[in-house]
Scaffold this active site. Structure first.
Site, mmCIF file in Angstrom:
data_model
loop_
_atom_site.group_PDB
_atom_site.id
_atom_site.type_symbol
_atom_site.label_atom_id
_atom_site.label_comp_id
_atom_site.label_asym_id
_atom_site.label_seq_id
_atom_site.Cartn_x
_atom_site.Cartn_y
_atom_site.Cartn_z
ATOM 1 N N GLU A 1 -9.804 32.716 113.002
ATOM 2 C CA GLU A 1 -8.853 33.584 113.907
ATOM 3 C C GLU A 1 -9.807 34.551 114.664
ATOM 4 O OE1 GLU A 1 -6.223 35.620 110.996
ATOM 5 O OE2 GLU A 1 -6.209 33.682 109.878
ATOM 6 N N CYS B 1 -11.669 41.024 118.340
ATOM 7 C CA CYS B 1 -12.074 40.766 116.999
ATOM 8 C C CYS B 1 -12.218 39.485 116.639
ATOM 9 C CB CYS B 1 -11.163 41.490 115.959
ATOM 10 S SG CYS B 1 -11.554 41.233 114.441
ATOM 11 N N CYS C 1 -15.295 32.962 103.917
ATOM 12 C CA CYS C 1 -16.465 33.902 103.464
ATOM 13 C C CYS C 1 -16.899 33.909 101.994
ATOM 14 C CB CYS C 1 -15.787 35.424 103.654
ATOM 15 S SG CYS C 1 -16.894 36.618 103.571
ATOM 16 N N CYS D 1 -14.564 39.651 98.220
ATOM 17 C CA CYS D 1 -13.651 41.124 98.114
ATOM 18 C C CYS D 1 -12.273 41.005 97.543
ATOM 19 C CB CYS D 1 -13.983 41.924 99.212
ATOM 20 S SG CYS D 1 -15.533 42.403 100.167
ATOM 21 N N CYS E 1 -9.143 40.915 100.101
ATOM 22 C CA CYS E 1 -9.300 40.144 101.527
ATOM 23 C C CYS E 1 -8.800 38.538 101.499
ATOM 24 C CB CYS E 1 -10.703 40.397 101.700
ATOM 25 S SG CYS E 1 -11.038 39.612 103.230
ATOM 26 N N GLU F 1 -18.798 37.239 106.918
ATOM 27 C CA GLU F 1 -19.698 38.111 106.516
ATOM 28 C C GLU F 1 -20.957 38.055 107.809
ATOM 29 O OE1 GLU F 1 -20.326 41.250 105.293
ATOM 30 O OE2 GLU F 1 -22.171 41.025 106.391
ATOM 31 N N SER G 1 -18.485 48.497 105.213
ATOM 32 C CA SER G 1 -17.403 48.447 104.417
ATOM 33 C C SER G 1 -17.661 48.893 103.100
ATOM 34 C CB SER G 1 -16.607 47.112 104.449
ATOM 35 O OG SER G 1 -16.529 46.438 105.241
ATOM 36 N N LEU G 2 -17.469 50.298 102.877
ATOM 37 C CA LEU G 2 -17.824 51.092 101.520
ATOM 38 C C LEU G 2 -16.672 50.803 100.706
ATOM 39 C CD1 LEU G 2 -20.228 52.700 100.477
ATOM 40 C CD2 LEU G 2 -19.160 54.746 101.297
ATOM 41 N N HIS G 3 -15.548 51.408 100.975
ATOM 42 C CA HIS G 3 -14.349 51.125 100.118
ATOM 43 C C HIS G 3 -14.370 51.955 98.796
ATOM 44 C CE1 HIS G 3 -12.959 48.539 103.190
ATOM 45 N NE2 HIS G 3 -13.639 47.513 102.845
ATOM 46 N N ASN H 1 -3.819 46.129 104.078
ATOM 47 C CA ASN H 1 -2.935 45.051 104.630
ATOM 48 C C ASN H 1 -2.613 44.426 103.353
ATOM 49 O OD1 ASN H 1 -2.214 45.049 107.438
ATOM 50 N ND2 ASN H 1 -4.316 44.902 107.576
ATOM 51 N N CYS I 1 -6.854 39.929 109.045
ATOM 52 C CA CYS I 1 -7.558 38.728 109.217
ATOM 53 C C CYS I 1 -7.397 37.868 108.048
ATOM 54 C CB CYS I 1 -8.835 38.987 109.750
ATOM 55 S SG CYS I 1 -9.185 38.146 111.249
HETATM 56 N N1 SAH Z 1 -17.274 40.985 106.148
HETATM 57 C C1 SAH Z 1 -17.440 41.862 106.834
HETATM 58 C C2 SAH Z 1 -16.605 41.779 108.139
HETATM 59 C C3 SAH Z 1 -15.077 41.276 107.943
HETATM 60 S S1 SAH Z 1 -13.929 42.300 107.239
HETATM 61 C C4 SAH Z 1 -17.276 43.296 105.981
HETATM 62 O O1 SAH Z 1 -16.836 43.280 104.942
HETATM 63 O O2 SAH Z 1 -17.360 44.198 106.801
HETATM 64 C C5 SAH Z 1 -13.506 43.659 108.385
HETATM 65 C C6 SAH Z 1 -12.863 44.771 107.647
HETATM 66 O O3 SAH Z 1 -11.567 44.639 107.056
HETATM 67 C C7 SAH Z 1 -13.773 45.149 106.417
HETATM 68 O O4 SAH Z 1 -13.974 46.504 106.328
HETATM 69 C C8 SAH Z 1 -13.051 44.624 105.290
HETATM 70 O O5 SAH Z 1 -13.249 45.492 104.003
HETATM 71 C C9 SAH Z 1 -11.494 44.948 105.649
HETATM 72 N N2 SAH Z 1 -10.521 44.360 105.107
HETATM 73 C C10 SAH Z 1 -10.414 42.946 104.615
HETATM 74 N N3 SAH Z 1 -9.163 42.771 103.977
HETATM 75 C C11 SAH Z 1 -8.549 43.856 104.235
HETATM 76 C C12 SAH Z 1 -7.352 44.173 103.838
HETATM 77 N N4 SAH Z 1 -6.444 43.250 103.133
HETATM 78 N N5 SAH Z 1 -6.777 45.625 104.155
HETATM 79 C C13 SAH Z 1 -7.435 46.364 104.823
HETATM 80 N N6 SAH Z 1 -8.731 46.252 105.142
HETATM 81 C C14 SAH Z 1 -9.203 44.942 104.914
#
Ligand code: SAH
Length: 347
Positions: A96, A109, A116, A120, A123, A164, A218-220, A294, A337
């Site tokens: 995508e 994007c 992947c 996570c 995701c 990634e 992506s810290l979270h 999301n 995504c």
């Molecule tokens: N693998 C890389 C890039 C792809 S994800 C990474 O982890 O950064 C791009 C961003 O979207 C990342 O910050 C990821 O954590 C976030 N992301 C993934 N799924 C998500 C969701 N359901 N809601 C919000 N952010 C999300």
């Protein structure tokens, strides 16, 4: 179809490699530059390269493939014009891309892998695991064909789609060189962001290239207990190890890192998390980008409430942390995504 896998895709070649190839075919040097220019255009095949002699077009066709991704699905947001593409690749896999319209320019994007491997919990892209790396050409194609199909001039790129990017390091670096080339798409490094879940060795490796792109991490979560629950990568590189690498990256490149933080209800959005996050980022000048989660149908995780988000922001701001909330684009088309590909794979 056997073609497609055995011959090299000409769009993955760096200008110097293309020059070598053209030379070895007994052609004059200026042809390489002509061909390279065509490779940033939405051509259907070598026969479209009308300023090349027919004999050369045929020779190129015997030696290389020139593939274009097919639009399998396209959704356009009636609310903000966001366009989302599901592409079918030469081998039948899907990825995508999303074109977002911002005041500072249109941004695409792009995906870096089919699926992947990172796992996570929130995701959609990782649900079926990783199928394969994308080639440099397949990443570049997303920029070229999203621009051509949408009619929107692309000035910015974010590597935040499926996959990634640092797990596909060599092809991503090759893509960056190609898309940045003055004879190609000519997109400046300062207009490119690369997002990683935090592969520490690869962050150190990237720092050596001293690129002017923006690194997003992506810290979270600011603590290992929370982060390991939602991001398995944290068991290999924990929060402090990751933040040390971020500091090294900044020292080496002078580029401030942007931290992404998806707000997940009752998981990472408490005052404890806000305070710890502020403490860990204090003095780095880094920027925190809060992302409303999301919802992914396969996951039980839910977005934080607006009140929780507001108090999280207030805590960070009190402690002088620079924070923004990502605007939700394309709310009517599920532009987050991995979801279109996921639906397609289910069928
Ligand atoms: N693998 C890389 C890039 C792809 S994800 C990474 O982890 O950064 C791009 C961003 O979207 C990342 O910050 C990821 O954590 C976030 N992301 C993934 N799924 C998500 C969701 N359901 N809601 C919000 N952010 C999300």
């Amino acid at each position: 179809m056997t073609d497609k896998t055995e011959k090299e895709d000409i769009r993955s070649l760096l200008p110097e490699e293309l020059s070598e190839a053209v030379k070895s075919m007994g052609e004059p040097a200026f042809r390489a530059k002509q061909i390279f220019k065509w490779l940033s255009a939405p051509v259907d095949g070598f026969e479209d390269m009308t300023n090349l002699p027919k004999s050369l077009r045929e020779k190129l066709g015997q030696r290389f493939t020139l593939y274009r991704p097919v639009v399998e699905r396209k959704q356009t947001s009636a609310l903000d014009g966001t366009v989302k593409y599901l592409w079918r690749l030469a081998d039948g896999n899907h990825v995508e891309s999303v074109v977002m319209r911002y005041e500072h320019g249109n941004t695409v994007c792009v995906s870096s892998e089919v699926g992947c491997p990172m796992g996570c919990a929130f995701c959609a892209s990782t649900i079926g695991g990783k199928v394969r790396n994308l080639t440099a050409a397949e990443i570049l194609d997303q920029v070229i064909y999203a621009q051509a199909d949408s009619g929107l001039h692309i000035s910015n790129i974010v590597l935040m789609g499926i996959g990634e990017p640092l797990d596909n390091f060599d092809n991503v670096m090759r893509f960056l060189k190609l898309v940045n080339d003055p004879n190609g798409m000519n997109i400046g490094m300062r207009h490119i962001s690369l997002s990683t879940c935090g592969l520490v060795e690869k962050i150190d490796k990237l720092a050596q290239y001293d690129l002017q792109l923006t690194l997003s991490v992506s810290l979270h979560a600011p603590d290992d207990e929370t982060r390991s629950k939602i991001m398995p990568v944290n068991r290999a590189y924990n929060v402090d190890t990751l933040l040390d690498a971020c500091r090294r990256y900044f020292r080496r490149t002078g580029r401030r890192i942007s931290f992404e933080y998806a707000m997940i209800r009752d998981v990472n959005d408490t005052p404890y998390h806000a305070k710890l996050l502020a403490e860990k980022l204090a003095g780095t000048g880094s920027h925190v980008n809060l992302i409303p989660l999301n919802e992914v149908p396969e996951s039980k995780l839910r977005p934080s409430t607006p009140e929780t988000v507001r108090s999280f922001i207030a805590t960070l701001e009190e402690k002088n942390i620079n924070v923004t909330v990502r605007r939700k684009l394309g709310p009517d088309i599920e532009a987050s995504c991995g979801q279109l590909r996921r639906e397609r794979e289910k069928r």
